[in-house]
Design an enzyme around this catalytic site. Structure first.
Site, mmCIF file in Angstrom:
data_model
loop_
_atom_site.group_PDB
_atom_site.id
_atom_site.type_symbol
_atom_site.label_atom_id
_atom_site.label_comp_id
_atom_site.label_asym_id
_atom_site.label_seq_id
_atom_site.Cartn_x
_atom_site.Cartn_y
_atom_site.Cartn_z
ATOM 1 N N HIS A 1 0.863 -1.183 0.000
ATOM 2 C CA HIS A 1 0.000 0.000 0.000
ATOM 3 C C HIS A 1 0.901 1.234 0.000
ATOM 4 O O HIS A 1 1.828 1.320 0.821
ATOM 5 C CB HIS A 1 -0.892 -0.032 1.241
ATOM 6 C CG HIS A 1 -1.981 1.002 1.229
ATOM 7 N ND1 HIS A 1 -1.732 2.345 1.286
ATOM 8 C CD2 HIS A 1 -3.332 0.879 1.166
ATOM 9 C CE1 HIS A 1 -2.883 3.003 1.258
ATOM 10 N NE2 HIS A 1 -3.867 2.140 1.183
ATOM 11 N N ARG B 1 -6.409 10.460 -0.308
ATOM 12 C CA ARG B 1 -5.908 10.950 -1.601
ATOM 13 C C ARG B 1 -7.066 11.167 -2.560
ATOM 14 O O ARG B 1 -7.009 12.026 -3.432
ATOM 15 C CB ARG B 1 -4.912 9.948 -2.195
ATOM 16 C CG ARG B 1 -3.514 10.078 -1.608
ATOM 17 C CD ARG B 1 -2.561 9.030 -2.157
ATOM 18 N NE ARG B 1 -2.733 7.752 -1.487
ATOM 19 C CZ ARG B 1 -2.798 6.575 -2.093
ATOM 20 N NH1 ARG B 1 -2.718 6.491 -3.408
ATOM 21 N NH2 ARG B 1 -2.948 5.472 -1.408
#
Lengths: 214, 528
Positions: free
Chosen positions: B315, B335
């Site tokens: 990740h 994000r």
């Protein structure tokens, strides 16, 4: 690489030196404890590693999650076992719920004497007592919102003198509020309908071959 | 000000100028080049060939091969195989997939026993933050969800499994909501959706940044309401077979007493999750304490085939500072609402919503090419500028939508509404696992596998939000299928004959192993 200094902690009454700037769980490993209990996600979400801690000069102990708290000079630590009570078998009702639905399974909720111990104990900083009082007023949606960030660490139940189990009551209120939400999620329901009626059949036939045989 | 503080200040100072900037997306060729140079899955020296078993001749990382080729804990001292429990369906693993499976099997009339290494609910599910992908908007469709996932999975996904995953997504979301799961909603009552990396349209259902916790505590509560026996602190340490390719039960270990518990089951559902705690290639991990690949190891030893066992998800945004938070996940959802990635000079270097494999590779590139930031403990990473979310969407957005992130960092005196945080890829997910068919059955008869332990659905890279969907859809499918199978079966003999077969193969291949597997827990204990 900075070589860390050490701090003195007391674990279950015994004094130890451990490196500074590590969590209580990491300190356990440092002290040679393999930890197969009181440990879980290591990310502050499962509530398995509850500890009671006290710093020099503090009269009252504090509660925390050991994977989320750093050691400090003079820190006194003991691990706690969770709430051993049997969970009430509390199924979702067939009809729209009221506060009586919750009281049917968690009647002790009404015994709250507003001492605030649960709120003080909560490592997620939920105002647990407010949630209990709100339940007595009967607004399930408000109670549900209140317990959104609950990790079911059980501390609120462990400290309650009236034997209320706020985390279980709060979760049940959330399940009721969720399952009997007053608004319909129309887009979701439409999509389920479309899939059931095979609306995407033609598209699927093309798509299953995408990128093959090229 | 030291270099660390100077770089942080550059990020803060540049925020206003950066906020409207666009980052170009990677072309297919650029993405391929980036992955081949920097993705850990393509690092040859990290891999070795599996010398025994069904996948013999194929590769995976050293850390996994060591366990696949390991010795059974029962090799020296086989227990008496008289069963202590006889059940229709044994569910191994207490996360989201196991709980979903147990609920379905029980409601189909099976006598169900659940065993878990830690407590019911202690799992990676509980830590999943960002959401669950379900195509609900009118512009969206399951077909589109399928295509995004296929592209994200490097076109390797098992298409039959994937089609079922996306087609059953909406009905499974409804099932969860009927159990009381509270997804965030819009004013009009529709479920709120958000974008995720690699998805062409917003389709993430969520409960703030506690989506997995919300699913897990509801599923757990539902299981506890049912007549399902649960053995906690009782991990599986070996499967039992009839000696002829059929799974017939399992041996558990009672962690309190170290005693063996023999379970005879008509069918077995394995839902033990992934491998983060193996720290593949030295990466930190976002996984829970018990994620040690037990399911892979035991299924393989009993004769089940693995699929994509060589591919892992790193990740992109694992926390690396302070050191006590190393590996902990910073949700991708942050994000998707505008948080940017910045190198030591405060410059953006990748479009933040590329797929996870691409973003992680770009972060590694920045660090390897000298544009990373060094922490006091010697780790390298790049900045994730979260305060930008409040700049873009109004003050209070982070507090409202990401209470988990806010709290976790605040415990270490970092205010994510003001300062950027340092991140580096963290080992997050095993993309592959035990090969299954659409009912969740492995190539070992009567052994069903669900969730992260299974392989095929996500191809070689999983998209955000597809794992929570996977555990529910395939957890339930496995529960239904295993119950149905069990209803037509009697109990079958319990043997450890597969251990003899394995031993013979090891001898023939010249494999000598000092490792006993599964390891059950990572070894972090200071031996000094």
């Amino acid at each position: 690489m900075i070589i860390s200094r050490s701090v003195a902690i007391t674990l279950d009454g015994e004094a130890h030196q451990v490196p500074e700037a590590i969590t209580i769980i990491q300190a356990m490993w440092h002290l040679g404890r393999s930890m197969e209990k009181n440990i879980g996600c290591l990310g502050g979400a499962c509530g398995a590693c509850v500890v009671v801690t006290r710093l020099p000069g503090q009269m009252l102990p504090h509660t925390a999650l050991a994977c989320q708290m750093m050691v400090a000079e003079g820190l006194n630590v003991s691990f706690l076992q969770g709430d051993p009570s049997q969970k009430a078998l509390a199924p979702l009702p067939a009809e729209s719920p009221s506060r009586e639905t919750v009281f049917q399974y968690y009647p002790e909720t009404k015994r709250c004497v507003a001492c605030g111990a649960c709120t003080t104990a909560c490592p997620q900083k939920i105002d647990v007592m407010a949630g209990v009082r709100e339940m007595m007023m009967g607004d399930l949606a408000v109670v549900a919102e209140r317990f959104t960030t609950c990790v079911s660490c059980d501390l609120c139940a462990v400290v309650c003198e009236s034997r209320i189990r706020p985390y279980r009551m709060g979760l049940y209120a959330r399940r009721l509020a969720g399952a009997f939400h007053p608004q319909k999620p129309l887009q979701l329901l439409n999509r389920i309908e479309e899939i059931a009626s095979d609306k995407f059949k033609a598209e699927w036939e093309d798509v299953m071959q995408v990128g093959k045989n090229v | 000000m030291n270099a660390f503080e100077l770089s942080k200040q550059a990020v803060i100072d540049g925020r206003e100028a950066r906020k409207k900037g666009e980052m170009p997306r990677l072309s297919e060729d650029e993405k391929k080049a980036l992955l081949s140079r920097y993705h850990p899955d393509l690092k040859e020296e990290a891999y070795t060939t599996i010398r025994i078993g069904v996948n013999k001749g194929q590769k995976t990382v050293h850390e996994v091969v060591r366990l696949l080729e390991g010795e059974s804990p029962l090799a020296e001292n086989p227990p008496d195989l008289t069963p202590k429990h006889q059940v229709d369906v044994l569910v191994i693993g207490g996360g989201g997939a196991g709980a979903s499976a147990a609920l379905m099997a029980q409601s189909a009339g099976s006598k169900v026993l659940m065993s878990t290494k830690l407590r019911l609910g202690d799992s990676n599910t509980v830590m999943a933050e960002g959401g669950m992908q379900v195509a609900i908007s009118p512009e969206d469709s399951p077909v589109r969800h399928f295509l995004d996932t296929l592209k994200g999975g490097q076109m390797a996904n098992d298409r039959t499994l994937l089609k079922t995953l996306v087609s059953e997504g909406p009905a499974n979301a409804k099932w969860l909501m009927d159990l009381g799961v509270m997804f965030d909603r819009e004013e009009d009552g529709n479920l709120s959706i958000r974008s995720g990396g690699g998805s062409s349209l917003p389709r993430l259902l969520r409960c703030k940044d506690y989506t997995g916790l919300e699913l897990m505590r509801v599923l757990k509560d539902a299981v506890l309401n049912e007549d399902i026996e649960i053995l906690e602190f009782s991990p599986v340490i070996e499967f039992l077979t009839d000696g002829n390719g059929t799974c017939t039960g399992a041996v558990l270990k009672d962690l309190d007493t170290d005693k063996r518990i023999v379970v005879q089951a008509k069918t077995v559902i394995l839902a033990t999750g992934g491998i983060g705690r193996l720290h593949i290639q030295g990466f930190p991990t976002s996984n829970h304490y018990g994620a040690t690949g037990d399911g892979l190891v035991l299924s393989y030893r009993a004769g089940a085939e693995l699929k994509f066992q060589d591919t892992f998800q790193y990740h992109p945004t694992g926390s690396i500072f302070p050191e006590a938070m190393a590996g902990l996940l910073v949700t991708e959802a942050i994000r998707s609402v505008g948080a940017q990635l910045l190198n030591v000079k405060g410059e953006r270097f990748v479009y933040e919503l590329e797929t996870r494999d691409a973003v992680a590779s770009a972060v590694i590139r920045e660090c390897e090419e000298g544009r990373g930031v060094e922490t006091p403990a010697g780790r390298k990473g790049v900045w994730l500028d979260m305060p930008l979310v409040d700049v873009l969407h109004g003050e209070g957005t982070l507090a409202d939508h990401f209470p988990n992130m806010l709290r976790q960092f605040s415990r270490y005196d970092i205010d994510i509404t003001k300062a950027p945080v340092l991140i580096y890829p963290t080992l997050h997910y095993q993309n592959g696992g035990v090969k299954i068919d659409v009912e969740g059955e492995s190539t070992l008869k009567n052994l069903f596998v669900a969730g992260e332990a299974s392989g095929g659905i996500h191809g070689r890279n999983r998209l955000m939000g597809n794992s929570l969907l996977d555990i529910v859809v395939y957890g339930r499918r496995a529960g239904v299928a295993a119950a149905k199978r069990a209803s037509a079966l009697g109990f079958c003999p319990l043997t450890l004959k597969h251990l003899e077969d394995f031993k013979t193969q090891k001898k023939a291949a010249g494999v000598v192993s000092e490792t006993v597997s599964p390891i059950l827990f990572p070894d972090y204990v200071n031996k000094g």
